[in-house]
Design a protein around this motif. Structure first.
Motif, mmCIF file in Angstrom:
data_model
loop_
_atom_site.group_PDB
_atom_site.id
_atom_site.type_symbol
_atom_site.label_atom_id
_atom_site.label_comp_id
_atom_site.label_asym_id
_atom_site.label_seq_id
_atom_site.Cartn_x
_atom_site.Cartn_y
_atom_site.Cartn_z
ATOM 1 N N ASP A 84 1.085 -1.242 -0.086
ATOM 2 C CA ASP A 84 -0.107 0.074 0.103
ATOM 3 C C ASP A 84 0.906 1.288 -0.219
ATOM 4 O O ASP A 84 1.701 1.482 0.876
ATOM 5 N N PRO A 85 0.802 2.106 -1.010
ATOM 6 C CA PRO A 85 1.407 3.315 -0.792
ATOM 7 C C PRO A 85 1.468 4.231 0.502
ATOM 8 O O PRO A 85 2.574 4.944 0.661
ATOM 9 N N SER A 86 0.371 4.185 1.093
ATOM 10 C CA SER A 86 0.232 4.826 2.342
ATOM 11 C C SER A 86 1.120 4.200 3.249
ATOM 12 O O SER A 86 1.963 4.962 4.126
ATOM 13 N N PHE A 87 1.353 2.972 3.160
ATOM 14 C CA PHE A 87 2.343 2.432 4.254
ATOM 15 C C PHE A 87 3.813 2.702 3.777
ATOM 16 O O PHE A 87 4.517 2.850 4.742
ATOM 17 N N THR A 88 4.043 2.742 2.400
ATOM 18 C CA THR A 88 5.171 3.072 1.918
ATOM 19 C C THR A 88 5.687 4.646 2.564
ATOM 20 O O THR A 88 6.929 4.496 2.737
ATOM 21 N N TRP A 89 4.564 5.408 2.447
ATOM 22 C CA TRP A 89 4.987 6.854 3.052
ATOM 23 C C TRP A 89 5.606 6.597 4.359
ATOM 24 O O TRP A 89 6.222 7.648 4.763
ATOM 25 N N VAL A 90 4.784 6.009 5.356
ATOM 26 C CA VAL A 90 4.951 5.991 6.743
ATOM 27 C C VAL A 90 6.251 5.494 6.793
ATOM 28 O O VAL A 90 7.159 6.070 7.601
ATOM 29 N N HIS A 91 6.548 4.682 6.349
ATOM 30 C CA HIS A 91 8.024 3.851 6.185
ATOM 31 C C HIS A 91 9.159 4.884 5.950
ATOM 32 O O HIS A 91 10.061 4.968 6.745
ATOM 33 N N GLN A 92 8.903 5.409 4.880
ATOM 34 C CA GLN A 92 10.064 6.328 4.182
ATOM 35 C C GLN A 92 10.033 7.807 5.107
ATOM 36 O O GLN A 92 11.160 8.364 5.355
ATOM 37 N N ALA A 93 8.902 8.102 5.623
ATOM 38 C CA ALA A 93 8.774 9.267 6.444
ATOM 39 C C ALA A 93 9.497 9.205 7.574
ATOM 40 O O ALA A 93 10.506 10.017 8.058
ATOM 41 N N SER A 116 -5.230 -6.398 8.802
ATOM 42 C CA SER A 116 -4.895 -7.389 9.245
ATOM 43 C C SER A 116 -3.832 -6.942 10.466
ATOM 44 O O SER A 116 -3.449 -5.901 10.574
ATOM 45 N N ARG A 117 -3.437 -8.086 11.273
ATOM 46 C CA ARG A 117 -2.687 -7.961 12.325
ATOM 47 C C ARG A 117 -1.402 -7.568 12.018
ATOM 48 O O ARG A 117 -0.796 -6.843 12.646
ATOM 49 N N GLU A 118 -1.022 -7.822 10.882
ATOM 50 C CA GLU A 118 0.545 -7.705 10.408
ATOM 51 C C GLU A 118 0.447 -5.925 10.175
ATOM 52 O O GLU A 118 1.364 -5.468 10.555
ATOM 53 N N GLU A 119 -0.719 -5.573 9.450
ATOM 54 C CA GLU A 119 -0.600 -4.139 9.039
ATOM 55 C C GLU A 119 -0.797 -3.360 10.483
ATOM 56 O O GLU A 119 -0.339 -2.408 10.784
ATOM 57 N N VAL A 120 -1.588 -3.985 11.323
ATOM 58 C CA VAL A 120 -1.726 -3.031 12.595
ATOM 59 C C VAL A 120 -0.495 -2.931 13.320
ATOM 60 O O VAL A 120 0.197 -1.892 13.891
ATOM 61 N N ASN A 121 0.336 -4.207 13.478
ATOM 62 C CA ASN A 121 1.553 -4.207 14.039
ATOM 63 C C ASN A 121 2.553 -3.258 13.355
ATOM 64 O O ASN A 121 3.135 -2.460 14.189
ATOM 65 N N PHE A 122 2.360 -3.260 12.174
ATOM 66 C CA PHE A 122 3.409 -2.165 11.335
ATOM 67 C C PHE A 122 3.270 -0.925 11.880
ATOM 68 O O PHE A 122 4.150 -0.095 12.014
ATOM 69 N N LEU A 123 1.946 -0.337 11.771
ATOM 70 C CA LEU A 123 1.507 0.996 12.088
ATOM 71 C C LEU A 123 1.666 1.343 13.464
ATOM 72 O O LEU A 123 2.072 2.474 13.519
ATOM 73 N N ALA A 124 1.224 0.604 14.328
ATOM 74 C CA ALA A 124 1.286 0.908 15.795
ATOM 75 C C ALA A 124 2.742 0.926 16.039
ATOM 76 O O ALA A 124 3.017 1.902 17.038
ATOM 77 N N ALA A 125 3.549 -0.187 15.795
ATOM 78 C CA ALA A 125 4.741 0.185 16.163
ATOM 79 C C ALA A 125 5.717 1.184 15.566
ATOM 80 O O ALA A 125 6.505 1.874 15.954
ATOM 81 N N SER A 126 5.228 1.333 14.199
ATOM 82 C CA SER A 126 6.020 2.453 13.476
ATOM 83 C C SER A 126 5.665 3.805 14.403
ATOM 84 O O SER A 126 6.551 4.849 14.473
ATOM 85 N N GLN A 127 4.389 3.927 14.749
ATOM 86 C CA GLN A 127 3.776 5.084 15.572
ATOM 87 C C GLN A 127 4.935 5.224 16.886
ATOM 88 O O GLN A 127 5.226 6.385 17.023
ATOM 89 N N LYS A 128 5.015 4.217 17.370
ATOM 90 C CA LYS A 128 5.815 4.389 18.730
ATOM 91 C C LYS A 128 7.413 4.503 18.236
ATOM 92 O O LYS A 128 7.924 5.418 19.031
ATOM 93 N N ILE A 129 7.881 4.111 17.182
ATOM 94 C CA ILE A 129 9.329 4.425 16.644
ATOM 95 C C ILE A 129 9.293 5.951 16.622
ATOM 96 O O ILE A 129 10.229 6.661 16.912
ATOM 97 N N ALA A 130 8.225 6.735 15.906
ATOM 98 C CA ALA A 130 8.376 7.965 15.612
ATOM 99 C C ALA A 130 8.501 8.734 17.106
ATOM 100 O O ALA A 130 9.089 9.826 17.180
ATOM 101 N N ASN A 131 7.706 8.213 17.944
ATOM 102 C CA ASN A 131 7.619 8.904 19.207
ATOM 103 C C ASN A 131 8.899 8.598 20.018
ATOM 104 O O ASN A 131 9.366 9.644 20.528
ATOM 105 N N GLU A 132 9.533 7.691 19.842
ATOM 106 C CA GLU A 132 10.949 7.358 20.199
ATOM 107 C C GLU A 132 12.026 8.464 19.672
ATOM 108 O O GLU A 132 12.932 8.996 20.469
ATOM 109 N N LEU A 133 11.961 8.595 18.246
ATOM 110 C CA LEU A 133 12.645 9.500 17.529
ATOM 111 C C LEU A 133 12.514 10.949 18.109
ATOM 112 O O LEU A 133 13.524 11.668 18.576
ATOM 113 N N GLU A 134 11.316 11.307 18.278
ATOM 114 C CA GLU A 134 11.055 12.498 18.788
ATOM 115 C C GLU A 134 11.377 12.765 20.145
ATOM 116 O O GLU A 134 12.066 13.889 20.403
#
Length: 226
Positions: free
Chosen positions: A3-12, A70-88
């Protein structure tokens, strides 16, 4: 996940990680070199990272709420959100170090803390390396690479303890330098916390890549009992 939206999150988040690493490098260099120019540059980057975090966080929330995932998608988004918080938070520590350089260390006689330069330099090198490795592991979603980062945190912790022991010696010889030394110790503690949060990022990457926690902790019996 194509999904391009997931790619955007990853790259951002990768871009946010690059900015955060630069802020850490500049702030810790400013500490070691007592350089107000580097400190100012680190603080400018922190403002950009804050804005990045806001956009990424909102985008992750939007994606989580748009449709059934899917659980895989939720895992990616939720964990990526937490990673962004750690970086901040890491970038905020860099900002605090830069503030100390600007407002404290460049306006004081810092000879008493000069003996700490080598061990603090080691902490800086290891912490920056951990952060770079964690971001690289996120880029490739490599669980094995993520699992190796925890070992470096132990060295940073050892250095932090060494700094504390050295500070006690400095204070015994230079009691007049109490404010300077305590401020310096706060800056060093920020570096130690950066390393902790780099470890957190690595553990989140491990979870995304493997689908299981890096460290499985036994849960106490009756956890939700009244």
């Amino acid at each position: 996940m194509h999904d391009p939206s997931f790619t955007w999150v990853h790259q951002a988040i990768l871009r946010m990680g690059e900015k955060t690493t630069k802020a850490v490098e500049k702030a810790t260099d400013a500490l070691v070199k007592e350089d107000i120019t580097l400190a100012a540059e680190a603080r400018d980057i922190e403002k950009t990272v804050d804005a990045m975090y806001y956009v990424i966080n909102e985008r992750c929330l939007d994606l989580l709420s748009e449709q059934q995932r899917s659980r895989e998608e939720v895992n990616f988004l939720a964990a990526s959100q937490k990673i962004a918080n750690e970086l901040e938070r890491i970038c905020d520590y860099a900002n605090q170090i830069a503030k100390l350089v600007q407002r404290k260390f460049t306006r004081q006689a810092t000879e008493p803390t000069s003996s700490l330069a080598d061990v603090v330099g080691t902490m800086r090198r290891e912490t920056v390396g951990m952060l770079q490795a964690a971001i690289s592991a996120y880029q490739s979603l490599d669980a094995e690479a993520a699992s190796k980062i925890d070992a470096s945190d132990c060295l940073v912790d050892q250095c932090n303890r060494q700094v504390f022991r050295d500070i006690l010696c400095i204070l015994s010889i230079n009691p007049w330098a109490q404010e300077l030394v305590l401020d310096y110790h706060i800056a060093v503690r920020y570096i130690e916390r950066m390393a902790d949060r780099a470890t957190n990022i690595a553990e989140l990457v491990y979870y995304i890549a493997s689908g299981k926690p890096f460290k499985v902790k036994p849960l106490p019996e009756g956890l939700f009992d009244d």
